[in-house]
Structures are given as C-alpha cells and as structure tokens.
Design a protein around this motif. Structure first.
Motif, PDB file in Angstrom:
ATOM      1  N   ASN A  94       0.743  -1.182   0.038  1.00 34.75           N
ATOM      2  CA  ASN A  94      -0.242   0.005  -0.059  1.00 34.75           C
ATOM      3  C   ASN A  94       0.747   1.203   0.048  1.00 34.75           C
ATOM      4  OD1 ASN A  94      -2.619  -1.412   0.375  1.00 34.75           O
ATOM      5  ND2 ASN A  94      -2.087  -1.952   2.373  1.00 34.75           N
ATOM      6  N   GLY A  95       2.089   1.174   0.230  1.00 33.34           N
ATOM      7  CA  GLY A  95       2.980   2.520   0.259  1.00 33.34           C
ATOM      8  C   GLY A  95       4.450   2.225   0.239  1.00 33.34           C
ATOM      9  N   ILE A  96       5.150   3.050   0.013  1.00 34.13           N
ATOM     10  CA  ILE A  96       6.545   3.132   0.018  1.00 34.13           C
ATOM     11  C   ILE A  96       7.139   4.426   0.429  1.00 34.13           C
ATOM     12  CG2 ILE A  96       6.630   3.869  -2.542  1.00 34.13           C
ATOM     13  CD1 ILE A  96       8.923   1.645  -3.025  1.00 34.13           C
ATOM     14  N   TRP A  97       8.440   4.072   0.979  1.00 35.14           N
ATOM     15  CA  TRP A  97       9.326   5.341   1.483  1.00 35.14           C
ATOM     16  C   TRP A  97      10.685   5.069   0.861  1.00 35.14           C
ATOM     17  CZ3 TRP A  97      13.942   4.940   3.661  1.00 35.14           C
ATOM     18  CH2 TRP A  97      14.741   6.162   4.137  1.00 35.14           C
ATOM     19  N   GLY A  98      11.228   6.011   0.301  1.00 33.58           N
ATOM     20  CA  GLY A  98      12.454   5.799  -0.128  1.00 33.58           C
ATOM     21  C   GLY A  98      13.487   7.243   0.090  1.00 33.58           C
ATOM     22  N   SER A  99      14.656   7.099   0.041  1.00 29.83           N
ATOM     23  CA  SER A  99      15.628   8.159   0.196  1.00 29.83           C
ATOM     24  C   SER A  99      17.011   7.761  -0.555  1.00 29.83           C
ATOM     25  CB  SER A  99      16.173   8.158   1.588  1.00 29.83           C
ATOM     26  OG  SER A  99      17.168   9.181   1.791  1.00 29.83           O
ATOM     27  N   GLY A 100      17.366   8.879  -1.455  1.00 33.09           N
ATOM     28  CA  GLY A 100      18.764   8.460  -2.115  1.00 33.09           C
ATOM     29  C   GLY A 100      18.760   7.833  -3.213  1.00 33.09           C
ATOM     30  N   SER A 101      19.882   7.454  -3.887  1.00 32.86           N
ATOM     31  CA  SER A 101      19.583   6.752  -5.128  1.00 32.86           C
ATOM     32  C   SER A 101      20.957   5.810  -5.390  1.00 32.86           C
ATOM     33  CB  SER A 101      19.666   8.042  -6.231  1.00 32.86           C
ATOM     34  OG  SER A 101      20.632   8.592  -6.263  1.00 32.86           O
ATOM     35  N   GLY A 102      20.988   5.171  -6.380  1.00 31.24           N
ATOM     36  CA  GLY A 102      22.240   4.454  -6.607  1.00 31.24           C
ATOM     37  C   GLY A 102      22.599   3.441  -5.609  1.00 31.24           C
ATOM     38  N   ASN A 103      23.822   3.483  -5.021  1.00 28.75           N
ATOM     39  CA  ASN A 103      24.355   2.700  -3.996  1.00 28.75           C
ATOM     40  C   ASN A 103      23.874   2.964  -2.628  1.00 28.75           C
ATOM     41  OD1 ASN A 103      26.078   0.811  -5.750  1.00 28.75           O
ATOM     42  ND2 ASN A 103      27.806   2.277  -5.593  1.00 28.75           N
ATOM     43  N   SER A 104      23.267   4.194  -2.565  1.00 33.83           N
ATOM     44  CA  SER A 104      22.689   5.008  -1.194  1.00 33.83           C
ATOM     45  C   SER A 104      21.353   4.755  -1.134  1.00 33.83           C
ATOM     46  CB  SER A 104      23.230   6.318  -1.193  1.00 33.83           C
ATOM     47  OG  SER A 104      22.736   7.170  -1.990  1.00 33.83           O
ATOM     48  N   LEU A 105      20.876   4.225  -2.262  1.00 36.22           N
ATOM     49  CA  LEU A 105      19.388   3.907  -2.094  1.00 36.22           C
ATOM     50  C   LEU A 105      18.735   3.199  -0.856  1.00 36.22           C
ATOM     51  CD1 LEU A 105      16.500   4.284  -3.561  1.00 36.22           C
ATOM     52  CD2 LEU A 105      17.087   2.302  -4.766  1.00 36.22           C
ATOM     53  N   LYS A 106      18.021   3.777  -0.181  1.00 38.64           N
ATOM     54  CA  LYS A 106      17.042   2.996   0.791  1.00 38.64           C
ATOM     55  C   LYS A 106      15.790   2.952   0.519  1.00 38.64           C
ATOM     56  CE  LYS A 106      21.005   2.623   3.283  1.00 38.64           C
ATOM     57  NZ  LYS A 106      21.406   1.448   3.324  1.00 38.64           N
ATOM     58  N   ALA A 136       0.898   3.317   5.003  1.00 41.68           N
ATOM     59  CA  ALA A 136       1.711   4.354   4.517  1.00 41.68           C
ATOM     60  C   ALA A 136       2.852   4.196   5.560  1.00 41.68           C
ATOM     61  CB  ALA A 136       1.182   5.402   4.599  1.00 41.68           C
ATOM     62  N   VAL A 137       4.117   4.831   5.043  1.00 44.23           N
ATOM     63  CA  VAL A 137       5.309   4.774   5.951  1.00 44.23           C
ATOM     64  C   VAL A 137       6.050   6.118   5.600  1.00 44.23           C
ATOM     65  CG1 VAL A 137       6.533   3.470   4.233  1.00 44.23           C
ATOM     66  CG2 VAL A 137       7.301   3.727   6.804  1.00 44.23           C
ATOM     67  N   ASP A 138       6.557   6.936   6.637  1.00 47.22           N
ATOM     68  CA  ASP A 138       7.413   8.079   6.054  1.00 47.22           C
ATOM     69  C   ASP A 138       8.286   8.262   7.297  1.00 47.22           C
ATOM     70  OD1 ASP A 138       7.945  10.149   4.602  1.00 47.22           O
ATOM     71  OD2 ASP A 138       6.703  11.564   5.756  1.00 47.22           O
ATOM     72  N   GLY A 139       9.247   9.137   6.730  1.00 50.37           N
ATOM     73  CA  GLY A 139      10.427   9.613   7.860  1.00 50.37           C
ATOM     74  C   GLY A 139      11.547  10.161   7.130  1.00 50.37           C
ATOM     75  N   PRO A 140      12.533  10.663   8.045  1.00 52.79           N
ATOM     76  CA  PRO A 140      13.641  11.238   7.390  1.00 52.79           C
ATOM     77  C   PRO A 140      14.793  10.400   7.106  1.00 52.79           C
ATOM     78  CG  PRO A 140      13.553  11.609   9.557  1.00 52.79           C
ATOM     79  CD  PRO A 140      12.327  11.031   9.676  1.00 52.79           C
ATOM     80  N   SER A 141      14.888   9.149   7.720  1.00 53.28           N
ATOM     81  CA  SER A 141      16.026   8.283   7.408  1.00 53.28           C
ATOM     82  C   SER A 141      15.289   6.664   7.758  1.00 53.28           C
ATOM     83  CB  SER A 141      16.952   8.560   8.290  1.00 53.28           C
ATOM     84  OG  SER A 141      17.014   8.160   9.648  1.00 53.28           O
ATOM     85  N   ILE A 142      16.173   6.035   7.134  1.00 56.11           N
ATOM     86  CA  ILE A 142      15.787   4.602   7.250  1.00 56.11           C
ATOM     87  C   ILE A 142      15.549   3.838   8.811  1.00 56.11           C
ATOM     88  CG2 ILE A 142      18.244   3.538   7.243  1.00 56.11           C
ATOM     89  CD1 ILE A 142      15.334   1.936   5.542  1.00 56.11           C
TER      90      ILE A 142
END
Length: 319
Positions: A94-106, A136-142
C-alpha cells in the motif's frame, strides 16, 4: 504514500456506503469530476501495461519506484519498467518510502498482513510484524520511520519495529508525514494525530471535519497539508487547520508538498491540482483513472500513480 482508501458512493447530503480499499476504488466508479478537461494536458503518461493498481511511489529524480496492490514492486528507468521481485504471497502493498539513489538507495514498502519490506540494494527483505494492515510509511531516514494503518502507528525509532499508542480511542490511520521531530497521521472520520519526538507521545487533534482523510504531507510543524473525501483539502499553518476550496467534490487520495505553502493533490478520475496558498490550479492529466499517490523531487518533477498501472510525470510545462 500514500494511504488506505475508502471508496465512498454518496450524494451531497445522503449517507455514504464505504468500501475498504487497499484494493482501491473500482476503475469505473465515478466520485466526481475527472482529470481530463479541455485544457492542455500537462502530465506525461508512462503507463505500465498491467491491470493492477499502483498504490505508492518514490523517485530520486530520474527513476521512479512503485508498489502495487497485487504485491509487486516496479521501477521505471531509461524508459523501461522493470520488476523488483518481492516475496509477499501476492499480499497488497500500500505504500513506499525512499531516500537516496544508486548505492545509497534506501526503501521500505508496507502492506497487508503487517508487511514491512526493506530494500537492501539488491533484493527486498520482508518481515511481517503483525496481522495489521499497514497503509503508509514516512520519515527522514531508514532508522527514523513511522508506519500507520488500521492498528494505529508503529515505528522503528528504538531500533526494532513496535506498536505505539495514541491517547483516547483507537484510530484507523491512512497516511503519515514525519520529519524526525513532528509527525502527523490522518485517517477515517477526520482523524488527525500528532507525534512529538521530545515527549515521545502521540496525541489526537480536534477534528476539523468528520470526512475521511486519505493523505498528508508537510515541510515542518507549521506547514502541513491533508486531503480526503469530497474534495477536502486542509492546510495547517501553525495554529489551526484551514479548509482550502479546490472547486470539486471529487475524492482526493494523495497529497505531496515539495516546499512551504505549496502542495500537489491527486484523486479520483484523474483529478490533479497544484495549490499555492489559497491559489488553486487544476492540472489536466488527460486521463479518468483514479490517482492514489503523488510524490516528486521538486515542483517541476512530480509523479502521480494509480489505477491499472497509471504513472504520470509533471514537469511544469505543457510543451
């Protein structure tokens, strides 16, 4: 995230019949005005040939990742849709959170049966923390995430995922925004709850409306947007929730705020709006399928996803 969504079939004053949809609204259901108008189309359509509904999205600017209600995850890169296998037994995501890209993708994806899946750079690692449905999920970091659903809020702030309590009645929550200091979750019957990291506690807010709220986004504790059924748009500016009239009674399923005093809202039948303060601009999508989630990197790179593999990109131009 995007959020659990209740399809409401109701007239202006009549009682509503609610259908619980992590399975989303039926694609032929009309809940208000559509996104296809006589104005120029300002979204580019990157439709995926699937019958499943895209429920959430994350983008780093060049690539977009999506979750779907058939338990799959996809990414679009270099004009191609690629499947990212995930073991969910076809349970809804139902939802996705993400941060970064490439090798730093979370990334973290959430769904039915307590699914909390973390992307490790190559595959999804899936755990089921409860029987709750996460929306849903959210936040500033993993390591600073809050997930919400029918069982209320959960977080991993202590290192492991655990359930949290909100004062008073149990709330069914559909979406959450969290910046590491303040969180706001919204849900059914106009539910709004605040989390304060200093007190480490959740507190319910006075409900400005009893209409279901489906999406929330913000920039800081004094600039938060929420959207819901019958075209409801709320803007919190530090003291009170203000209602913004966007000129429609279409259900609004998702909202994303890229900067202070600015929000993009999407909803039923392809409806999409850019709201800057009290100025509302309808953004013609050229489609009538439902849009359930909206995200982006800035106000000229916005993605909206929804029914039947719908994925739209707005770049601020109709060229």
């Amino acid at each position: 995230m995007n959020a659990t969504r209740l399809v409401l079939m109701c007239s202006f004053l009549a009682a509503c019949e609610a259908t619980d949809v992590s399975t989303k609204a039926p694609d032929d259901e009309d809940t208000g005005g559509g996104g296809a108008t006589s104005a120029p189309v300002v979204w580019e359509n990157f439709h995926h040939e699937t019958s499943s509904t895209f429920s959430g999205a994350y983008t780093d600017g060049s690539t977009v990742w999506v979750t779907s209600t058939d338990g799959t995850t996809w990414m679009r890169q270099d004009e191609t849709w690629l499947n990212l296998p995930i073991e969910t037994d076809e349970e809804e995501l139902n939802g996705i959170w993400g941060s970064g890209s490439g090798n730093s993708l979370k990334m973290v994806a959430v769904g039915a049966d307590g699914i909390l899946a973390e992307w490790n750079g190559e595959t999804w690692e899936v755990q089921s923390s409860s029987t709750a449905i996460f929306h849903a999920v959210d936040g500033p970091s993993i390591n600073e995430l809050i997930a919400v659903g029918g069982g209320g809020p959960w977080d991993n702030l202590s290192g492991d995922w655990s359930a949290r309590q909100i004062e008073g009645d149990r709330l069914s929550l559909n979406d959450v925004w969290f910046d590491g200091t303040t969180a706001v979750a919204v849900g059914d019957d106009g539910a709004i709850a605040w989390y304060d990291s200093e007190s480490d506690a959740w507190t319910p807010d006075e409900h400005p409306s009893k209409l279901n709220l489906y999406g929330v986004s913000g920039n800081n504790g004094s600039d938060i947007w929420a959207v819901g059924e019958q075209g409801l748009v709320l803007h919190y500016t530090g003291s009170d929730w203000e209602t913004i009239d966007i000129g429609t009674r279409t259900n609004m399923w998702g909202v994303w705020s890229p900067s202070v005093n600015l929000a993009f809202a999407v909803g039923a039948n392809g409806a999409a709006y850019k709201i800057q303060g009290s100025i509302v601009e309808q953004l013609n999508t050229g489609v009538n399928e439902h849009l359930y989630a909206v995200t982006g990197t800035n106000e000229v790179n916005v993605w909206a996803v929804g029914s039947k593999g719908l994925a739209l990109n707005y770049t601020g131009s109709d060229d």
